[in-house]
Design a protein around this motif. Structure first.
Motif, PDB file in Angstrom:
ATOM      1  N   ARG A  38     -63.868 -75.335 -66.156  1.00 29.40           N
ATOM      2  CA  ARG A  38     -63.705 -76.640 -66.769  1.00 29.40           C
ATOM      3  C   ARG A  38     -64.437 -76.667 -68.103  1.00 29.40           C
ATOM      4  NH1 ARG A  38     -67.145 -80.554 -62.637  1.00 29.40           N
ATOM      5  NH2 ARG A  38     -69.243 -79.823 -63.199  1.00 29.40           N
ATOM      6  N   GLN A  39     -63.920 -77.498 -68.975  1.00 30.15           N
ATOM      7  CA  GLN A  39     -64.519 -77.641 -70.295  1.00 30.15           C
ATOM      8  C   GLN A  39     -64.533 -79.113 -70.686  1.00 30.15           C
ATOM      9  OE1 GLN A  39     -62.641 -75.306 -73.401  1.00 30.15           O
ATOM     10  NE2 GLN A  39     -64.514 -75.329 -74.623  1.00 30.15           N
ATOM     11  N   ARG A  45     -66.724 -73.675 -71.917  1.00 30.44           N
ATOM     12  CA  ARG A  45     -65.909 -73.574 -70.711  1.00 30.44           C
ATOM     13  C   ARG A  45     -66.733 -72.840 -69.644  1.00 30.44           C
ATOM     14  NH1 ARG A  45     -59.742 -71.603 -71.227  1.00 30.44           N
ATOM     15  NH2 ARG A  45     -59.948 -73.179 -72.867  1.00 30.44           N
ATOM     16  N   TYR A  95     -59.112 -75.561 -65.979  1.00 35.13           N
ATOM     17  CA  TYR A  95     -58.236 -74.416 -66.194  1.00 35.13           C
ATOM     18  C   TYR A  95     -58.281 -73.494 -64.986  1.00 35.13           C
ATOM     19  CZ  TYR A  95     -58.696 -75.691 -71.138  1.00 35.13           C
ATOM     20  OH  TYR A  95     -58.701 -76.345 -72.342  1.00 35.13           O
ATOM     21  N   GLY A 114     -54.316 -75.751 -68.707  1.00 35.83           N
ATOM     22  CA  GLY A 114     -55.313 -76.794 -68.461  1.00 35.83           C
ATOM     23  C   GLY A 114     -54.705 -78.107 -68.025  1.00 35.83           C
TER      24      GLY A 114
END
Length: 121
Positions: A38-39, A45, A95, A114
């Protein structure tokens, strides 16, 4: 070659749940370790969870341990992330990835595009 497509993101209130899916194409899907990253805006990220090809070995980041569950169905070429008791801090683009390694040592070879998860307080 593996192509990954995430789905299931959305807007949810704190304390709620979401289930992300990642559909994969490619005959070698079952041989890869899979991962969720995840970002968040302005941040790197980070790996959230990884799962071995057999599904028997999983890793979770401390921030999601006990709330998120990663699973895979090799017959359906699909990776899942069940997210429960969501917190505003979980807001990010999620993602999926296919590669090798475990946890922070995971090396991605393929990425999905994503899916946005937004948790409101």
């Amino acid at each position: 070659q593996v192509q990954l497509v995430e789905s299931g993101g959305g807007l949810v209130q704190a304390g709620g749940s979401l289930r992300l899916s990642c559909a994969a194409s490619g005959r070698t899907f079952s041989t890869y370790t899979l991962a969720w990253f995840r970002q968040a805006p302005g941040k790197e990220r980070d790996v959230v969870a990884t799962i071995a090809w057999s599904g028997s070995r999983t890793y979770y980041a401390d921030s999601v341990k006990g709330r998120f569950t990663c699973s895979r169905d090799n017959a359906k070429n699909t990776l899942y992330l069940q997210m429960d008791n969501l917190e505003p801090e979980d807001t990010a683009v999620y993602y999926c990835a296919a590669g090798s390694g475990v946890g922070p040592s995971f090396l991605p070879g393929y990425w999905g595009q994503g899916t946005q998860v937004t948790v409101s307080s």
